[in-house]
Design a protein around this motif. Structure first.
Motif, mmCIF file in Angstrom:
data_model
loop_
_atom_site.group_PDB
_atom_site.id
_atom_site.type_symbol
_atom_site.label_atom_id
_atom_site.label_comp_id
_atom_site.label_asym_id
_atom_site.label_seq_id
_atom_site.Cartn_x
_atom_site.Cartn_y
_atom_site.Cartn_z
ATOM 1 N N HIS A 1 4.802 -0.219 -0.164
ATOM 2 C CA HIS A 1 5.427 -1.025 0.895
ATOM 3 C C HIS A 1 4.382 -1.849 1.629
ATOM 4 C CE1 HIS A 1 3.917 2.510 2.947
ATOM 5 N NE2 HIS A 1 3.877 1.767 4.060
ATOM 6 N N HIS B 1 0.851 -1.199 0.000
ATOM 7 C CA HIS B 1 0.000 0.000 0.000
ATOM 8 C C HIS B 1 0.886 1.248 0.000
ATOM 9 C CE1 HIS B 1 1.214 -0.469 4.196
ATOM 10 N NE2 HIS B 1 1.051 0.843 4.293
ATOM 11 N N ASP C 1 1.299 5.012 1.936
ATOM 12 C CA ASP C 1 0.834 5.742 3.115
ATOM 13 C C ASP C 1 0.171 7.046 2.693
ATOM 14 O OD1 ASP C 1 1.723 3.752 4.693
ATOM 15 O OD2 ASP C 1 3.401 4.854 5.591
HETATM 16 FE FE LIG Z 1 2.424 1.944 5.471
#
Ligand SMILES: [Fe+2]
Ligand SMILES: O=C(O)CCC(=O)C(=O)O
Length: 518
Positions: free
Chosen positions: A484, A414, A416
């Motif tokens: 990540h 995903h 952030d």
């Molecule tokens: Fe993350």
């Protein structure tokens, strides 16, 4: 939801401790009850050995005659209709019911089973080894232990049946075949032994396994398993019908061919192989000796606050720029943060359009800690600010998010930062998440690395360290290379704390640029 946080699973130990005590009391009472019955039995049967010597002479004695009549009129009745067994069982049940609110739900059992299957997949674990309490992967035809848990248990036929059934109910025959195969094998081995705790039987396992094989195209195996099942349950109409159907299929001109066992596809398939490889190994980023720009140093960021106690910095990757700050937090600080977060832990959510929702691809619980929660939180903010040179005060930084992973807990690949203008990330009105500062509050025994998919490396959990990276290019655009994931925790209780830093409030600290490369 107990399975989404190991903290809750640990709390369940004390519930079982109580149940063990209740069962001990029940067993003691039942033993006393049986002792009483045995005493009555011994007394009456002793008497009868005497009576049989001469029934006529014995009954001549009115005392003997009276006691015989009394026994037959009421003593036997009292013994046979005793309520004690029921009373004992009821006492056990009511103590059990007192704990009911704290018992795992069906959802927990299914979640834990899915966690096991996730670990099986991501770490390429052999089911046959898991069943023996081992964590092994086949390498060069040999099963190799990939970790040695300090405490382990073997699984029973019923345990495997349950995992298999969870897969079966999701029409995931890839997993159901493997787990039910073990279940059948174990149930066959304990044939005839009845266990009060079991939910499934050899027949149930054979039934589900036969159908799973049929669904994956292995009709001849489905047939032989069904025939074995009929051996135990010859009148089962449904199985008789299946056998007829399988025989017809096999006798046809072109009998169905097996499709083989294939893992159910997921929407993350594109990055799945890389993700799993990075979880299993540390990846193949150049090492510091291969690229001198990947270095370690003592870092002060020219900040007077760090001058006397520089932080050990390790540059992990240049594109995206990812660094690890060793010994960022002390053991006691980490324990305090975990303790402060505990009461607020809730199932972690992910952005789903404008809203937030729970998802199978993020299994953890998390809590938000404001600086006002405790002076430590503010102290950490200050330390993050000194190291990054960024303003992390709310709303330029989000509150500290403390995360505890669950059984096979993970966070699939995903970003952030927000990738859509309607993302809840923009609710703070301070722009996007320009950087992530994540603190490892615990160690793990195995698994749980932070994997950077496109950057092709993963950072193992380093207790007390913190990892930092920029999510956005200097022009404000999201850096795709920051994709990540938090790998599933194989063994251990993983805790992290996220500090997300936003774009606004950094105007004098973080230089902007129109160059999309920077
Ligand atoms: Fe993350
Ligand atoms: O736990 C990890 O290693 C990564 C967690 C993460 O990426 C997140 O919480 O956003």
């Amino acid at each position: 939801e107990m399975y989404t946080s190991l903290l809750n699973v640990k709390q369940a130990i004390s519930v079982e401790r109580k149940l063990i005590d209740y069962l001990r009391i029940y067993i003691d009472h039942e033993l006393e009850r049986l002792e009483d019955i045995k005493r009555f039995y011994a007394r009456v049967s002793d008497l009868h050995t005497q009576l049989y010597k001469g029934p006529g002479t014995a009954m001549a004695n009115p005392l003997v005659a009276f006691t015989l009549i009394k026994r037959l009129h009421s003593e036997w009745l009292n013994v046979v209709y005793s309520n004690e067994a029921l009373e004992n069982a009821q006492a056990l049940r009511s103590s059990y019911e007192e704990e009911e609110a704290d018992l795992p739900k069906l959802e927990d059992l299914q979640g834990a089973a899915k966690g096991l299957m996730r670990l099986q997949d991501v770490y390429a674990l052999q089911v046959a080894s898991l069943v023996r309490g081992r964590f092994q992967r086949v390498t060069d035809g040999k099963p190799i232990d990939i970790c040695m848990p300090t405490v382990s248990v073997p699984l029973s036929g019923d345990d495997c049946f349950l995992v298999g059934k969870v897969a079966y109910e999701q029409e995931d025959y890839y997993h159901s075949v493997q787990w039910l195969e073990e279940s059948v094998r174990l149930f066959r081995g304990t044939r005839g032994e009845w266990s009060p705790e079991n939910e499934g039987t050899l027949e149930d396992a054979l039934d589900h396994l036969a159908f799973s094989h049929f669904k994956t195209g292995n009709v001849s195996y489905a047939l032989s398993l069904s025939q074995e099942l009929l051996h135990y349950d010859p009148m089962n109409g449904r199985v008789l019908q299946n056998v007829e159907k399988y025989e017809k299929l096999l006798g046809a001109d072109s009998p169905p061919r097996g499709t083989g066992l294939r893992r159910p596809t997921s929407k993350h398939l594109r990055t799945r192989d890389t993700y799993e490889r990075l979880c299993q190994t540390q990846g193949s980023q150049p090492m510091h000796f291969e690229n001198p720009r990947l270095f370690c140093d003592y870092f002060t960021n020219d900040n007077p606050g760090l001058l006397l106690m520089p932080v050990r910095r390790e540059v992990l990757s240049l594109q995206p720029y990812v660094v690890l700050y060793h010994n960022f937090i002390t053991d006691t600080e980490a324990e305090d943060i975990k303790r402060l977060a505990q009461p607020g832990l809730r199932r972690s959510v992910v952005a789903a359009g404008e809203k937030q929702a729970t998802a199978d691809y993020r299994i953890s619980k998390s809590a938000w800690l404001k600086d006002s929660a405790h002076s430590i939180v503010g102290k950490l903010d200050q330390r993050i600010s000194m190291l990054t040179g960024l303003n992390v005060q709310h709303p330029y930084g989000e509150y500290l998010q403390v995360v505890n992973y669950g059984i096979g807990g993970h966070y699939e690949p995903h970003f952030d930062h927000a990738t859509s203008p309607s993302s809840p990330v923009f609710k703070l009105k301070t722009g996007n998440r320009v950087a992530t500062f994540m603190i490892y509050l615990s160690s793990v025994e195995a698994g749980g690395s932070t994997a950077f998919i496109y950057a092709n490396f993963s950072a193992p959990v380093v207790e007390r360290a913190a990892i930092f990276w920029w999510n956005l290019h200097r022009n404000g655009q999201g850096d795709v290379d920051t994709l990540h994931a938090g790998c599933p925790v194989l063994i251990g209780d993983k805790w992290v704390a996220n500090k997300w830093i936003h774009e606004y409030g950094q105007e004098f600290q973080h230089r902007c640029s129109l160059n999309p490369e920077e």
